[in-house]
Design a protein around this motif. Structure first.
Motif, PDB file in Angstrom:
ATOM      1  N   HIS A 119      37.315  14.266  11.566  1.00 21.74           N
ATOM      2  CA  HIS A 119      36.635  13.079  12.232  1.00 21.74           C
ATOM      3  C   HIS A 119      34.959  13.110  11.872  1.00 21.74           C
ATOM      4  CE1 HIS A 119      39.581  11.115  14.498  1.00 21.74           C
ATOM      5  NE2 HIS A 119      39.913  12.450  15.037  1.00 21.74           N
ATOM      6  N   LEU A 120      34.504  14.234  12.336  1.00 24.21           N
ATOM      7  CA  LEU A 120      33.017  14.468  12.107  1.00 24.21           C
ATOM      8  C   LEU A 120      32.513  14.855  10.535  1.00 24.21           C
ATOM      9  CD1 LEU A 120      29.914  14.409  13.045  1.00 24.21           C
ATOM     10  CD2 LEU A 120      30.342  16.615  14.260  1.00 24.21           C
ATOM     11  N   ILE A 121      32.848  15.969   9.904  1.00 21.20           N
ATOM     12  CA  ILE A 121      32.574  16.611   8.890  1.00 21.20           C
ATOM     13  C   ILE A 121      33.355  15.719   7.948  1.00 21.20           C
ATOM     14  CG2 ILE A 121      32.434  18.547   7.735  1.00 21.20           C
ATOM     15  CD1 ILE A 121      31.005  19.195   9.992  1.00 21.20           C
ATOM     16  N   GLY A 122      34.240  15.303   8.145  1.00 22.55           N
ATOM     17  CA  GLY A 122      35.221  14.298   7.055  1.00 22.55           C
ATOM     18  C   GLY A 122      34.223  13.015   6.805  1.00 22.55           C
ATOM     19  N   SER A 123      33.799  12.569   7.944  1.00 17.60           N
ATOM     20  CA  SER A 123      33.084  11.214   7.729  1.00 17.60           C
ATOM     21  C   SER A 123      31.673  11.492   7.059  1.00 17.60           C
ATOM     22  CB  SER A 123      32.561  10.490   9.104  1.00 17.60           C
ATOM     23  OG  SER A 123      34.017  10.208   9.728  1.00 17.60           O
ATOM     24  N   ALA A 124      31.014  12.804   7.502  1.00  9.81           N
ATOM     25  CA  ALA A 124      29.937  13.119   6.758  1.00  9.81           C
ATOM     26  C   ALA A 124      30.265  13.142   5.180  1.00  9.81           C
ATOM     27  CB  ALA A 124      29.240  14.347   7.406  1.00  9.81           C
ATOM     28  N   MET A 125      31.207  13.991   4.949  1.00 16.05           N
ATOM     29  CA  MET A 125      31.503  14.068   3.328  1.00 16.05           C
ATOM     30  C   MET A 125      31.610  12.807   2.818  1.00 16.05           C
ATOM     31  SD  MET A 125      31.029  17.338   3.060  1.00 16.05           S
ATOM     32  CE  MET A 125      29.744  17.113   4.331  1.00 16.05           C
ATOM     33  N   ALA A 126      32.634  12.135   3.222  1.00 18.68           N
ATOM     34  CA  ALA A 126      32.776  10.998   2.509  1.00 18.68           C
ATOM     35  C   ALA A 126      31.474   9.809   2.359  1.00 18.68           C
ATOM     36  CB  ALA A 126      33.814  10.156   3.406  1.00 18.68           C
ATOM     37  N   THR A 127      30.540   9.979   3.412  1.00 22.25           N
ATOM     38  CA  THR A 127      29.302   9.590   3.544  1.00 22.25           C
ATOM     39  C   THR A 127      28.452   9.822   2.383  1.00 22.25           C
ATOM     40  OG1 THR A 127      29.576   8.706   5.750  1.00 22.25           O
ATOM     41  CG2 THR A 127      27.473   8.441   4.494  1.00 22.25           C
ATOM     42  N   LYS A 128      28.373  11.276   2.353  1.00 23.53           N
ATOM     43  CA  LYS A 128      27.495  12.067   1.114  1.00 23.53           C
ATOM     44  C   LYS A 128      27.921  11.611  -0.096  1.00 23.53           C
ATOM     45  CE  LYS A 128      24.833  15.192  -0.115  1.00 23.53           C
ATOM     46  NZ  LYS A 128      23.285  15.026  -0.150  1.00 23.53           N
ATOM     47  N   ALA A 129      29.304  11.633  -0.334  1.00 25.31           N
ATOM     48  CA  ALA A 129      29.875  11.530  -1.450  1.00 25.31           C
ATOM     49  C   ALA A 129      29.477   9.901  -2.008  1.00 25.31           C
ATOM     50  CB  ALA A 129      31.260  11.500  -1.533  1.00 25.31           C
ATOM     51  N   CYS A 130      29.161   9.035  -1.263  1.00 19.39           N
ATOM     52  CA  CYS A 130      28.734   7.631  -1.455  1.00 19.39           C
ATOM     53  C   CYS A 130      27.303   7.477  -1.633  1.00 19.39           C
ATOM     54  CB  CYS A 130      29.252   6.566  -0.554  1.00 19.39           C
ATOM     55  SG  CYS A 130      31.208   6.509  -0.679  1.00 19.39           S
ATOM     56  N   TRP A 131      26.308   8.192  -0.867  1.00 21.96           N
ATOM     57  CA  TRP A 131      25.139   8.005  -0.552  1.00 21.96           C
ATOM     58  C   TRP A 131      24.225   7.860  -1.724  1.00 21.96           C
ATOM     59  CZ3 TRP A 131      23.263   6.987   3.912  1.00 21.96           C
ATOM     60  CH2 TRP A 131      22.098   6.914   4.419  1.00 21.96           C
ATOM     61  N   GLU A 132      24.456   8.789  -2.681  1.00 22.23           N
ATOM     62  CA  GLU A 132      23.280   8.568  -3.660  1.00 22.23           C
ATOM     63  C   GLU A 132      23.756   6.962  -4.648  1.00 22.23           C
ATOM     64  OE1 GLU A 132      19.955   9.087  -5.135  1.00 22.23           O
ATOM     65  OE2 GLU A 132      20.866  10.702  -3.788  1.00 22.23           O
ATOM     66  N   THR A 133      24.842   7.011  -4.791  1.00 18.34           N
ATOM     67  CA  THR A 133      25.222   5.483  -5.162  1.00 18.34           C
ATOM     68  C   THR A 133      24.590   4.134  -4.855  1.00 18.34           C
ATOM     69  OG1 THR A 133      27.457   6.471  -6.213  1.00 18.34           O
ATOM     70  CG2 THR A 133      27.585   4.139  -6.010  1.00 18.34           C
ATOM     71  N   MET A 134      24.749   4.539  -3.223  1.00 20.18           N
ATOM     72  CA  MET A 134      24.233   3.293  -2.497  1.00 20.18           C
ATOM     73  C   MET A 134      22.750   3.185  -2.602  1.00 20.18           C
ATOM     74  SD  MET A 134      26.813   3.292   0.838  1.00 20.18           S
ATOM     75  CE  MET A 134      28.388   2.851   0.706  1.00 20.18           C
TER      76      MET A 134
END
Length: 298
Positions: A123-138
């Motif tokens: 839940h927590l680390i997984g959501s952070a990792m998915a978000t981190k993977a998108c962050w620079e693109t956004m």
């Protein structure tokens, strides 16, 4: 004006069934190109299936565009690869709904450390990792809409769900920092606390309530929170067509000096410390220090 997602690319994790599937279908119906991510495991996170492929087929049959992804949110490299494939096919990623999750419910006394760690990781680390993977693109696009999935268990507690509750309140906290860091790049980050009859909750609801709490009745809040005109840093409860806003508040507090600056003083002034009259909803952690500063200035 109808809320549309034309020319937007959305990733929905845990979208092989339940809430995630409902989000993916409606995003596609409203014009988004959707990455349907699902490991396809059982409720406790074990095993695999092709659940995501079936949702892609549903979207394509209705005339929409979608691709499946079987990556685990708990594995950062797999999330980076997922985002790279979306960018390669469609040119960007504009929306991320962090929905993937697992349950391993037990009382804290009976809970193994592995059960605690795994639920927090997904839940927590997984959501952070998915978000981190998108962050620079956004950041590069100067556009991003991210939704974290919290829970009433995280916000208010629930017997037998210490692992789940810790992870879910952690996600609300993650939102509160990311909305500050993303603001200058038009990245809006919100939290949803859904109540829905899904595979995760089927043994918690009587049959009639299960129907009343259909996942589709949560979708309006989720899609609003990832729309162009969404607010940021909202915590929204949603279930059975009822929508609520939740807040983390801070009381005015009491300044203790002299003999009162002691455990006994805190006990004696507890009613004043806890008095909710004039409480505020801070927009950042700095506001706690600012409120203390005002008290010191008298």
């Amino acid at each position: 004006m109808p809320i549309r997602f034309d020319n937007k690319v959305a990733i929905v994790t845990g979208a092989g069934g339940g809430l995630g599937r409902a989000y993916a279908l409606e995003l596609a119906r409203r014009g988004a190109k959707v990455v349907v991510n699902d490991l396809g495991g059982a409720r406790d996170g074990t095993g695999h299936s092709d659940a995501a492929l079936k949702v892609v087929e549903e979207i394509e049959a209705a005339g929409g565009e979608a691709m499946s992804n079987g990556g685990s949110v708990a594995e950062y490299d797999q999330m980076v690869e997922m985002v790279a494939k979306a960018r390669e096919k469609w040119g960007g990623v504009h929306i991320l709904i962090n929905n993937a999750g697992v349950l391993r419910d037990k009382t804290f006394a009976k809970m193994e450390s592995a059960d605690f760690e795994f639920v927090v990781k997904v839940h927590l680390i997984g959501s952070a990792m998915a978000t981190k993977a998108c962050w620079e693109t956004m950041r590069e696009q100067n556009y991003g809409r991210i939704l974290m999935t919290a829970s009433s268990t995280g916000l208010f507690g629930n017997f037998g769900q210490a692992n789940y509750g810790a992870a879910k309140l952690g996600l609300a906290g993650l939102t509160k920092t990311l909305y500050l860091e993303g603001a200058k790049n038009n990245i809006k980050v919100n939290t949803i606390a859904p109540v829905a009859g899904t595979r995760m909750t089927e043994d918690l609801f009587p049959a009639e309530a299960f129907k009343a709490f259909a996942p589709e009745k949560v979708v309006p809040a989720a899609l609003y929170l990832v729309s162009e005109d969404a607010p940021s840093n909202a915590i929204v409860g949603a279930g059975a067509g009822v929508f609520q806003a939740s807040y983390v508040t801070l009381t005015q507090g009491a300044l203790l000096t002299g003999d009162d600056l002691s455990p006994e003083g805190v006990a004696a002034h507890w009613a004043e410390i806890a008095d909710r009259a004039g409480e505020i909803v801070p927009n950042s952690g700095a506001e706690q220090s600012m409120l203390i500063g005002k008290k010191l200035q008298g």
